[in-house]
Structures are given as C-alpha cells and as structure tokens.
Design a protein around this motif. Sequence first.
Motif, PDB file in Angstrom:
ATOM      1  N   ALA A 149      27.441  -8.679   4.270  1.00 13.24           N
ATOM      2  CA  ALA A 149      28.730  -8.239   3.738  1.00 13.24           C
ATOM      3  C   ALA A 149      29.437  -9.367   2.997  1.00 13.24           C
ATOM      4  O   ALA A 149      30.059  -9.160   1.959  1.00 13.24           O
ATOM      5  CB  ALA A 149      29.609  -7.703   4.874  1.00 13.24           C
ATOM      6  N   ALA A 150      29.350 -10.590   3.539  1.00 16.89           N
ATOM      7  CA  ALA A 150      30.029 -11.721   2.906  1.00 16.89           C
ATOM      8  C   ALA A 150      29.480 -11.997   1.514  1.00 16.89           C
ATOM      9  O   ALA A 150      30.203 -12.424   0.616  1.00 16.89           O
ATOM     10  CB  ALA A 150      29.894 -12.964   3.790  1.00 16.89           C
ATOM     11  N   GLU A 151      28.186 -11.767   1.325  1.00 11.96           N
ATOM     12  CA  GLU A 151      27.600 -12.006   0.012  1.00 11.96           C
ATOM     13  C   GLU A 151      27.979 -10.903  -0.963  1.00 11.96           C
ATOM     14  O   GLU A 151      28.243 -11.146  -2.134  1.00 11.96           O
ATOM     15  CB  GLU A 151      26.078 -12.104   0.125  1.00 11.96           C
ATOM     16  CG  GLU A 151      25.407 -12.472  -1.191  1.00 11.96           C
ATOM     17  CD  GLU A 151      23.917 -12.689  -1.021  1.00 11.96           C
ATOM     18  OE1 GLU A 151      23.431 -13.733  -1.469  1.00 11.96           O
ATOM     19  OE2 GLU A 151      23.251 -11.808  -0.445  1.00 11.96           O
ATOM     20  N   ARG A 152      28.031  -9.677  -0.483  1.00 13.01           N
ATOM     21  CA  ARG A 152      28.370  -8.557  -1.363  1.00 13.01           C
ATOM     22  C   ARG A 152      29.838  -8.586  -1.755  1.00 13.01           C
ATOM     23  O   ARG A 152      30.198  -8.353  -2.906  1.00 13.01           O
ATOM     24  CB  ARG A 152      28.052  -7.225  -0.663  1.00 13.01           C
ATOM     25  CG  ARG A 152      26.580  -6.973  -0.434  1.00 13.01           C
ATOM     26  CD  ARG A 152      26.352  -5.518  -0.032  1.00 13.01           C
ATOM     27  NE  ARG A 152      27.139  -5.134   1.131  1.00 13.01           N
ATOM     28  CZ  ARG A 152      26.716  -5.247   2.394  1.00 13.01           C
ATOM     29  NH1 ARG A 152      25.519  -5.747   2.645  1.00 13.01           N
ATOM     30  NH2 ARG A 152      27.479  -4.859   3.405  1.00 13.01           N
ATOM     31  N   PRO A 187      34.430 -18.810  -1.931  1.00 14.64           N
ATOM     32  CA  PRO A 187      33.527 -19.082  -3.064  1.00 14.64           C
ATOM     33  C   PRO A 187      33.796 -18.109  -4.203  1.00 14.64           C
ATOM     34  O   PRO A 187      34.374 -17.035  -4.002  1.00 14.64           O
ATOM     35  CB  PRO A 187      32.147 -18.843  -2.459  1.00 14.64           C
ATOM     36  CG  PRO A 187      32.378 -17.852  -1.364  1.00 14.64           C
ATOM     37  CD  PRO A 187      33.729 -18.188  -0.793  1.00 14.64           C
ATOM     38  N   VAL A 188      33.380 -18.495  -5.402  1.00 19.25           N
ATOM     39  CA  VAL A 188      33.454 -17.555  -6.514  1.00 19.25           C
ATOM     40  C   VAL A 188      32.501 -16.403  -6.226  1.00 19.25           C
ATOM     41  O   VAL A 188      31.571 -16.515  -5.412  1.00 19.25           O
ATOM     42  CB  VAL A 188      33.064 -18.227  -7.844  1.00 19.25           C
ATOM     43  CG1 VAL A 188      33.944 -19.440  -8.116  1.00 19.25           C
ATOM     44  CG2 VAL A 188      31.588 -18.631  -7.853  1.00 19.25           C
ATOM     45  N   ALA A 189      32.718 -15.289  -6.862  1.00 18.56           N
ATOM     46  CA  ALA A 189      31.790 -14.167  -6.718  1.00 18.56           C
ATOM     47  C   ALA A 189      30.417 -14.568  -7.234  1.00 18.56           C
ATOM     48  O   ALA A 189      30.301 -15.338  -8.196  1.00 18.56           O
ATOM     49  CB  ALA A 189      32.311 -12.960  -7.497  1.00 18.56           C
ATOM     50  N   VAL A 190      29.387 -14.054  -6.591  1.00 21.59           N
ATOM     51  CA  VAL A 190      28.022 -14.383  -7.009  1.00 21.59           C
ATOM     52  C   VAL A 190      27.816 -14.054  -8.484  1.00 21.59           C
ATOM     53  O   VAL A 190      27.141 -14.785  -9.219  1.00 21.59           O
ATOM     54  CB  VAL A 190      26.998 -13.635  -6.127  1.00 21.59           C
ATOM     55  CG1 VAL A 190      25.589 -13.804  -6.680  1.00 21.59           C
ATOM     56  CG2 VAL A 190      27.063 -14.146  -4.694  1.00 21.59           C
ATOM     57  N   ALA A 191      28.427 -12.975  -8.936  1.00 22.70           N
ATOM     58  CA  ALA A 191      28.277 -12.579 -10.341  1.00 22.70           C
ATOM     59  C   ALA A 191      28.873 -13.604 -11.293  1.00 22.70           C
ATOM     60  O   ALA A 191      28.504 -13.632 -12.480  1.00 22.70           O
ATOM     61  CB  ALA A 191      28.930 -11.220 -10.564  1.00 22.70           C
TER      62      ALA A 191
END
Length: 555
Positions: free
Chosen positions: A18-21, A54-58
């Motif tokens: 969930a944290a990554e999404r 953190p910034v969004a992975v995208a």
Amino acid sequence: MSEQPELTIQGWGPSGSAAEREPRDEPDLGAALPKPARRYLAKELGWTPRSTPPVAVADIRLAPSRLPEEARTVLVGLLGEANVRTDREARLRRAGGKSYLDLLRRREGDASDAPDAVVSPGTTEETAALLGACSELGVVVVPFGGGTSVVGGLAGIDPDDRPSIAVDLGRMASVQALDVPSSLVTVGPGMRGPALEHELAREGLTFGHLPQSWEFATVGGYAATRSAGQASTGVGRFDDLVAGLTLATPSGVLELGHPPASAAGPDLLGLALGSEGTLGVITELRLRVRPTPSASSYEGWSFRSWAAGLAAIQQLARNDLLPDVVRLSDSDETRTNLLMAAGTGARALRTTLRARGHGEGCLLVLGWEGLPAMLRARSRTAASLLRDGGGTRLGRRVGESWRKHRFQAPYLRDTLLDAGLMVETLETAATWSALPTVYDAVRRALRESLTRDGRRPLVMSHVSHGYPTGASLYVTVVADRDDDLPIQQWLSAKRAATDALLGAGGTLTHHHAVGADHRPWLEREIGPLGVEVLRAVKERLDPNGICNPGVLLPD
C-alpha cells in the motif's frame, strides 16, 4: 523474470504494498511507535516530528536507456527477448540497494544509478556468454539478487561512464541437487532464504543462515558479500558454509571448492567469496546443511553495565559455551527497544529491571538450538557462568519476543524516514581487548559529528556475533535529519566513524561488505600490496573492467 517478491522501490517490504501504491502524506507514527517512544525520541534528539514523505514513484526521474541498439540485439540473441528489458519499472526496481543514501536519493526522485537495461540469464553458460559479449561491447555488468545491499554495492559506478546492465539472477533460483548423506545442497544464486529453507525442510534439513535481510536477500548475495546471519555464532558465517561455487567471468568459468577438504595449493574459493561482483557472476553454490534442530530455547538476561555483559560473553567464548545466537544491547539500545515495544509485557519488563537495579542495564538475548540433551547441558552450564558474571535471567518470553520481531527493524526505518529522521547503521568487529575502545571511539565520533544546533544523535550498539577471539559491533544511529543537506550530514558522520573505528583497532566491516561506501578505506585494512593483488586477479578475469567497477577496489 524473477517470480519471487521484489522489494519496494523507495523502502523495505514487498513490491505492490500500500505504501508504494499510495504514499501517505503524514507518517503513521502512532501505529509504529508507542507514545512513550515518541516522547523519548523527541527529547533525546531535539527532533520535531514532521512529514517528509517520498515523491510518488511516478515522479522519480529516470534518464532514457543508453544501451546501444547493437548491444541490445546481441543480448536478445543470447537470452531471448523476454529476458532483456529496458522498461521503466524493471530499471527502477534495480536502481541501487537499501542503504540510507540509496533510499534518500530515490525518495527525493533521483534514480541516476538505475541500470540501462535488466537481463536475466538462466544458466552458467548463458551468463558466461553474456559476460564475454559485454566485455567486447563495453557494457558494465552489475549482478542483482535481492537488492538489499546497504553499502552502495549496486551503484554501477563506472569511471568511463559506459552503459550498464543489471544481471537479475531470479531465473537461477532453485535447488539443483541435494546430497543428504554428505549434507550438501546445490542451489542457484537467485534463491532466497525462505525458499531454500522451505525446500530443505522437506528432507528434515536446514541451512540456518538468517541475516536481517533474510526475507529478500539471495544466496548469491550472501556469497558475494561474505554475509553473517543472526545464528552465525553457532552455525558459522556464510563463508564457513560454502563448500564450493561456480563463477562465470569474462575470461571463462571457474569451478571452485572441493569438499570435504583439499590441500591442493591456496584456496581460490576465498577469492570469489566477498568479491562483490567485481570478478564475475556466481551462478551456482554448493552449501553445507544440517538436520533441522529438534529443540530450541531463546531467553533473555540482563546485566547492570555494558562492560559486565561483554565480560560474560567473553567467558562463554573462552569456555566454548557460546550459543547459536548471542545479542548484547548496550543501555541506549536496551532502553529504546523497551520503549518502542508496545504492550503490557514491555512495561512489566521495564518495571522488573528497575526493581532489580537494572533500570539502565543491558539486555542479552541467547538462542540455543540442537538436540534436547545437548541444549540443556550447554545452556545450564552457560547460565552458571552468566550468574557468576552478575547476570539476571529474565526468561524465555524476552528471547521469544526478540525472535518473533527480529526482521522488523527495516520496516520501522521507512516510517521514521517519513517523519524527518535520519536512520542508518554501521558495523565492525574487534578482538576482546580492543572492543571496548572501538565502542567508545565510534560513539564519540558519531556524537561529535551529528551534534549541532540543539540536535543530538541517538547512538545504539549491540554485539551480534561472538568468536573465541572477539566479537562484532553493530551500531544504529538515529538523528534529526538535515533537510537541506541530508546526504552530506551522513557522509560526514560515516567518515568520522570509520576513521575512528579503524584507528581504534576495528575491522572495516564485519558482514555488510565493502561496496562503494567503504572502498576508500580498503587499503588501510589489507595494505597497498593486498589491493594490487586483487587488482591483478581482476585484470586477469575481467580485462576490460566491466564487472561492477564501482565497488570494493579503491580508485
């Protein structure tokens, strides 16, 4: 490629969490830390909790792949289209390891250390052909197992700035052979600890190597870094458990190790163990296994001081009574761990320790495994020595609690990073006579380098592996992060601590390896001639310097 779960891109835990999404805007400190622990950290560190997600992975910045089309065509011809990837996700998931600096960069949106492509060979022959082709093409190769390096071991730094590829070992992740009478198993380098234990359990066997990264690290990574597990005091370090391996290099394939023993010249197996991908890619390992222990006992003890706890462990070592697991926390780590532990059990233990005059004492966890009769005899004899040394037995509940939660620290780190804290570790080893001096020197260096403007670090230490001649020292540092210069903040502290521990008689590393972070100091440990010997071996096996050039050997 690999069917095993991968780590998240910006932290710890399985990918797709969930944290990554959906990264949280506010850190969930309430769930991660009990209120007494939050108050304690704020007071101890001069820390004001704040949201630093953190910034969004995208939004992570990733430059286009620099892999030439000619090189890609050659690699596809060797491995197949499905096993050569240049897509964004594949490259991001293999961008560096899990050190504090690695995570800082990716949390800030920097993936400049990502490979230009990810390839996945399935055999020794394919790996050897791949390395030969990359040597001719001028493409840097970085082996990638679980991605858990904490010393910059996957940075892919190249002085000539050539294109780089990550060699994902996930297709070589199975048991190849099991020789039960000889207690030997042959496995691929991409196999992870839980999968190996699952396969061995079917035959009533265990490998028993359990580093904190056990859920995600691979046996190939264990070998390349000379890993040590939490039970290494009893079962041995990883290099003690390797009977042989296969190393594919740009110059050919080496078959190393001849169990049970050989006196045919110097043992070349030692060159591959700890080589960190600088000589080639480990493609197969032959490991020593043992019967699954039929009994186990984990228990807690307390000592009034760090010196008393060290002296007690030393007595166990001198009398050949060290258990499989030995973990002595200093008073700072003991206090912090008890405050971070939620529930009435932790509160009751704090009350008990204060009542016994151990309110500022040091917690010792011992773990015994093996045949019931041997376990009872050894633990009872050890208990007598521990009591003579001033130890107070706390019982099995403490030991079992540690065993239940022993893989949780990296998960907690992610939440603390979200709240504006710096969290990092370092480790060393020293002889029993030098260990107290090393302990004092490292703590002093870290405190002096990280204390400023009303902010102070919390420096916690524990002994995690014991030997007849000495022990390892593992240090965790928590401090209010410098939001303007976070990378420089840790680099300055790391430099001060490393100079201090080497000057006091410690080793450069005990089990984290050299990587990019420690290589400036390698010559201080092995000498200039030692460095030249390693360079000569590398030049013979990897003449064009394509194998993980950014680690181990100093510039």
